[in-house]
Design a protein around this motif. Structure first.
Motif, short mmCIF file in Angstrom:
data_model
loop_
_atom_site.label_atom_id
_atom_site.label_comp_id
_atom_site.label_asym_id
_atom_site.label_seq_id
_atom_site.Cartn_x
_atom_site.Cartn_y
_atom_site.Cartn_z
N SER A 16 0.83 -1.20 0.00
CA SER A 16 0.00 0.00 0.00
C SER A 16 0.86 1.25 0.00
O SER A 16 2.02 1.23 0.39
CB SER A 16 -0.91 0.00 1.23
N GLU A 75 0.50 3.78 1.95
CA GLU A 75 0.81 4.16 3.32
C GLU A 75 2.08 3.46 3.79
O GLU A 75 2.85 3.99 4.56
CB GLU A 75 -0.34 3.80 4.26
N TYR A 98 1.81 -5.12 13.60
CA TYR A 98 1.84 -3.81 12.94
C TYR A 98 0.59 -3.61 12.09
O TYR A 98 0.01 -2.53 12.08
CB TYR A 98 3.08 -3.67 12.06
N LYS A 99 0.18 -4.65 11.40
CA LYS A 99 -1.01 -4.57 10.56
C LYS A 99 -2.23 -4.20 11.41
O LYS A 99 -3.01 -3.32 11.05
CB LYS A 99 -1.25 -5.90 9.84
N ALA A 100 -2.37 -4.86 12.56
CA ALA A 100 -3.50 -4.59 13.45
C ALA A 100 -3.41 -3.20 14.09
O ALA A 100 -4.39 -2.46 14.14
CB ALA A 100 -3.59 -5.67 14.53
N GLN A 101 -2.22 -2.84 14.59
CA GLN A 101 -2.05 -1.58 15.30
C GLN A 101 -2.12 -0.37 14.39
O GLN A 101 -2.65 0.68 14.77
CB GLN A 101 -0.72 -1.57 16.04
N ASN A 136 -3.31 -0.38 11.14
CA ASN A 136 -4.34 -0.50 10.12
C ASN A 136 -3.75 -0.31 8.72
O ASN A 136 -4.28 0.41 7.88
CB ASN A 136 -5.48 0.50 10.37
N GLN A 137 -2.58 -0.93 8.51
CA GLN A 137 -1.89 -0.92 7.23
C GLN A 137 -1.53 -2.35 6.86
O GLN A 137 -1.42 -3.22 7.74
CB GLN A 137 -0.61 -0.09 7.30
N ASN A 138 -1.30 -2.60 5.60
CA ASN A 138 -1.02 -3.95 5.13
C ASN A 138 0.46 -4.29 5.26
O ASN A 138 1.21 -4.19 4.30
CB ASN A 138 -1.50 -4.12 3.70
#
Length: 72
Positions: A11, A13, A43-46, A48-50
């Motif tokens: 992504s 971001e 990291y993905k959960a915290q 909100n990025q892939n």
């Protein structure tokens, strides 16, 4: 932003720079890979990025090179 087609969803971001990616084969210990997968999921959960293992490794290598004074 350069195209990168390695089967991963990268992504904007996650990659807010203009550098091209280079595919590289890396050999890791099993437990290292498992920890990298856990970090990517956290990291993905915290954030909100892939995040994926490749992204975590880029951050780790960047930190290592920065500590050696090789990059800013």
């Amino acid at each position: 932003m350069p195209e990168h087609n390695d089967g991963h969803d990268h992504s904007e971001e996650e990659h807010d720079h203009e550098e091209a990616f280079v595919d590289l084969m890396v050999t890791l210990e099993e437990d290292q890979l498992e920890e990298l997968k856990k970090i990517a999921a956290e990291y993905k959960a915290q954030l909100n990025q892939n995040w994926d293992v490749s992204a975590v490794m880029r951050v780790a290598v960047g930190d290592f090179l920065n500590k050696l004074g090789r990059i800013l």
